[in-house]
Design a protein around this motif. Structure first.
Motif, PDB file in Angstrom:
ATOM      1  N   GLU A  77      12.384  53.669  25.744  1.00 20.95           N
ATOM      2  CA  GLU A  77      11.737  53.676  24.257  1.00 20.95           C
ATOM      3  C   GLU A  77      10.594  52.814  24.302  1.00 20.95           C
ATOM      4  N   GLU A  78       9.848  52.573  25.524  1.00 21.04           N
ATOM      5  CA  GLU A  78       8.737  51.787  25.654  1.00 21.04           C
ATOM      6  C   GLU A  78       7.716  52.346  24.601  1.00 21.04           C
ATOM      7  N   PRO A  79       7.145  51.468  23.863  1.00 17.57           N
ATOM      8  CA  PRO A  79       5.981  51.850  23.018  1.00 17.57           C
ATOM      9  C   PRO A  79       4.571  52.071  23.744  1.00 17.57           C
ATOM     10  N   ASP A  80       3.560  53.006  23.112  1.00 11.44           N
ATOM     11  CA  ASP A  80       2.494  53.081  23.922  1.00 11.44           C
ATOM     12  C   ASP A  80       1.784  51.725  23.953  1.00 11.44           C
ATOM     13  N   VAL A  81       0.847  51.501  24.688  1.00 14.50           N
ATOM     14  CA  VAL A  81       0.134  50.391  24.973  1.00 14.50           C
ATOM     15  C   VAL A  81      -1.474  50.489  24.532  1.00 14.50           C
ATOM     16  N   LEU A  82      -1.815  51.768  24.005  1.00 20.05           N
ATOM     17  CA  LEU A  82      -3.155  51.850  23.643  1.00 20.05           C
ATOM     18  C   LEU A  82      -3.866  50.935  22.861  1.00 20.05           C
TER      19      LEU A  82
END
Length: 483
Positions: free
Chosen positions: A366-371
Motif C-alpha cells: 500500500e505504499e503511496p506514490d512519491v511524486l
C-alpha cells in the motif's frame, strides 16, 4: 627579503612576550608552545582564512573548483559530517564543501520528521549511535554556545508488545541496558497503573525509557550543526549533483577486479540554481543526500557498472504522513511518552495543550506514490484512527488539525543505515538509508564518517557491519520488533 622581514617581526614578538612572560608554570610545561612557533602558526592560519574567504563561492565570488572533501547533502547527516570533519582535524586548510540542492529544506527528511530520540533498538550499533546522540544533545551548549537549544522533551518512549512479541522485547531491553540505556520493563498491571489512559487488554508487556529518550526540534538541530560546520570553515554551495567525472588510474590495483585498469572518481558536476553546471574536483566524496542518495550513487555507476559496481545503493523515496489532532475528551497527561503500538501506530504530545502527533507506516503493498508530498487524509480515518482509539479510549473523540508528508531515505535491503566507504571506490563514502532514524543518529554518523576518512577506520563506534559490504555478501542487518 620577505623572509628576513618576517623573522624580524617574529623576533620582536618573542622579545615582547619575554618581557611579560619570564616564567612558565610547571603545570603547563607539556602544553607550552614556543612563541616563535606560535607566531608562525597564527600567521599561517590567518593567511589560510584570507585565502579561503577569497575563494568562497558567493553570488559575486569564485566557485570552489577543488575540495578535499565534497559532501552531497546538507541536512542533518551531511552537516554533522562537515562539522565533525572540521572539528576533528582542526585544520583550516582542509577544504570541506557541502552541496545542498534546496537551502530552504522544504522537502528534507530532517525537518519533516518527529525528532524522536530513543535507544530501544535490537541492534547494538543503533543503540550505541542513539546513546551518543543523547550525549551530543546534552552537551550542545558546551559545543556550540549558550544559545544552542533543541527544546528536548525527555518523556521517553513506550514500546508495547503482545504475548507473541514479549520475549523479543525483553531480549531487546536486556541488550539496551547492557550497552548503557536506562529503561524499565512493565507488565500489564504495571502499564495500567503507570498509564491509566492506556488500554492494555491485548498488551502483554511494555518497555519504557526512563532517561535519554524523548523528542526535540529537528530544525533547531539542523541549524546548530550547519552553523557549527560553517563557523569551523566548511563551505555550503546551493546546487544539485548531476554527474561525476572518472579518471583511469594505472597505479591502483583492485583485488578481485576482472578488468585491467582502475577507474576512479575524480570530480562531481553541480547544476547551480541559474542552470549553469560547474565541476568540483575532490579527494573524497560523501553521499549523504537522504532519499536522493540512490539516484546520485547511480551517477557514479554504482548499480550500473561492472563487477562490484553491479550492486546498487538500495536507497529510495518512501512517503510517510504525520497527522496533528486535538483530543476532545480528557487527554493523556503531560508526561505522556512517545508511544509505539505493536501495530506500528505511534503518537506523542505536541505542546502543553491537548494536541498530539501520530503516524503509521503503510504495508509494502500500500505504499503511496512519491511524486509529491500530498497527504492522504482518508488514510488517517481508515487505518490510523481505529488503532489510536483502541489503544487510548480518549482518542475516540478527536479532531484533525493539520497533516504533512515527508520522505524516508528508505533502505529497501534491510531498513538500516549504510555507513562507510564503497568497496570499489576508495574515495566514495555513504551515509544514508536510515529509514526514519537518521535525525537521532546524525551526530554519531557524522563522527563515524569523519573518523574513517581521517584515521582510516572507525575509532569510537565500530560500524563496520553497517557498511556497503553487507550488500555484496547478502547479510542484512534487520531490526526485530522495532518500527
Amino acid at each position: 627579503m620577505f623572509r628576513k622581514e618576517f623573522y624580524s617581526v617574529c623576533k620582536k614578538f618573542v622579545l615582547n612576550r619575554r618581557i611579560h612572560t619570564s616564567v612558565v608554570s610547571c603545570d603547563n610545561v607539556e602544553n607550552f608552545e614556543h612563541p616563535l612557533k606560535r607566531t608562525v602558526r597564527v600567521l599561517a592560519q590567518d593567511f589560510q582564512r584570507i585565502v579561503r574567504k577569497a575563494n568562497k563561492f558567493t553570488s559575486d565570488g569564485i566557485f570552489p573548483t577543488h575540495a578535499d572533501i565534497v559532501i552531497i547533502g546538507g541536512a542533518a547527516i551531511g552537516s554533522s559530517i562537515a562539522y565533525f570533519l572540521k572539528h576533528k582535524t582542526g585544520l583550516t586548510g582542509l577544504r570541506v564543501v557541502v552541496i545542498e540542492k534546496d537551502n530552504t529544506y522544504s522537502q528534507c527528511s530532517t525537518v519533516l520528521s518527529l525528532g524522536g530520540l530513543r535507544q530501544q533498538f535490537s541492534l547494538a550499533e543503533n543503540i550505541q549511535m542513539s546513546l551518543f546522540g543523547a550525549e551530543f544533545l546534552r552537551t550542545l551548549k558546551h559545543r556550540f554556545g549558550p544559545d544552542a537549544d533543541v527544546h528536548f522533551t525527555p518523556n521517553g518512549y513506550l514500546m508495547l508488545a503482545t504475548e507473541h512479541g514479549a520475549q523479543q522485547l525483553l531480549d531487546n531491553a536486556k541488550l539496551q541496558k547492557h550497552l548503557g540505556a536506562i529503561n524499565t520493563v512493565l507488565n500489564k498491571d504495571d502499564l495500567k497503573q503507570r498509564f491509566p489512559w492506556l488500554n492494555v487488554d491485548d498488551v502483554e508487556v511494555g518497555c519504557f525509557g526512563l532517561e535519554k529518550e524523548g523528542w526535540f526540534d529537528p530544525w533547531a538541530l539542523l541549524t546548530i550543526l550547519k552553523r557549527g560546520a560553517i563557523n569551523l570553515g566548511a563551505e555550503y554551495i546551493q546546487g544539485e549533483a548531476v554527474g561525476f567525472s572518472f579518471k583511469t588510474q594505472q597505479d591502483i590495483y583492485m583485488d578481485g577486479a576482472l578488468t585491467g585498469s582502475y577507474e576512479g572518481l575524480d570530480a562531481v558536476q553541480i547544476k547551480l540554481p541559474d542552470g549553469e553546471t560547474k565541476s568540483i574536483k575532490f579527494a573524497y566524496c560523501v553521499i549523504a543526500a537522504g532519499a536522493e542518495s540512490g539516484k546520485i550513487a547511480k551517477l557514479a555507476k554504482v548499480g550500473c557498472g561492472p563487477e562490484m559496481l553491479t550492486v546498487p545503493l538500495p536507497v529510495e523515496r518512501r512517503k510517510r504522513y504525520v497527522y496533528c489532532f486535538d483530543c476532545q475528551g480528557e487527554p493523556p497527561g503531560l508526561n505522556t511518552p512517545l508511544t509505539v503500538d505493536y501495530t506500528g501506530a505511534y503518537f506523542r504530545r505536541e505542546g502543553l495543550g491537548g494536541s498530539f502527533l501520530a503516524g503509521l507506516s503503510p504495508p509494502p503493498e500500500e505504499e503511496p506514490d512519491v511524486l509529491n508530498l500530498d497527504v492522504d487524509h482518508q488514510y488517517f480515518d481508515d487505518k490510523l484512527w481505529p488503532l489510536l482509539a483502541h489503544r487510548v479510549p480518549a482518542f475516540n473523540s478527536i479532531k484533525v488539525r493539520s497533516a504533512w508528508g515527508g520522505y524516508y531515505d528508505f533502505n529497501a535491503f534491510d531498513e538500516n543505515g549504510i555507513i562507510g566507504p564503497h568497496p570499489y571506490y576508495y574515495n566514495l563514502y555513504f551515509a544514508t538509508g536510515f529509514s526514519g532514524h537518521g535525525i537521532q543518529q546524525s551526530p554519531a554518523v557524522g563522527r563515524a564518517i569523519a573518523e574513517h576518512i581521517v584515521d582510516g577506520r572507525f575509532q569510537t563506534l565500530d560500524l563496520t557491519r553497517l557498511g556497503f559490504d553487507r550488500l555484496l555478501l547478502d547479510k542484512p542487518m534487520y531490526e526485530v520488533c522495532i518500527v
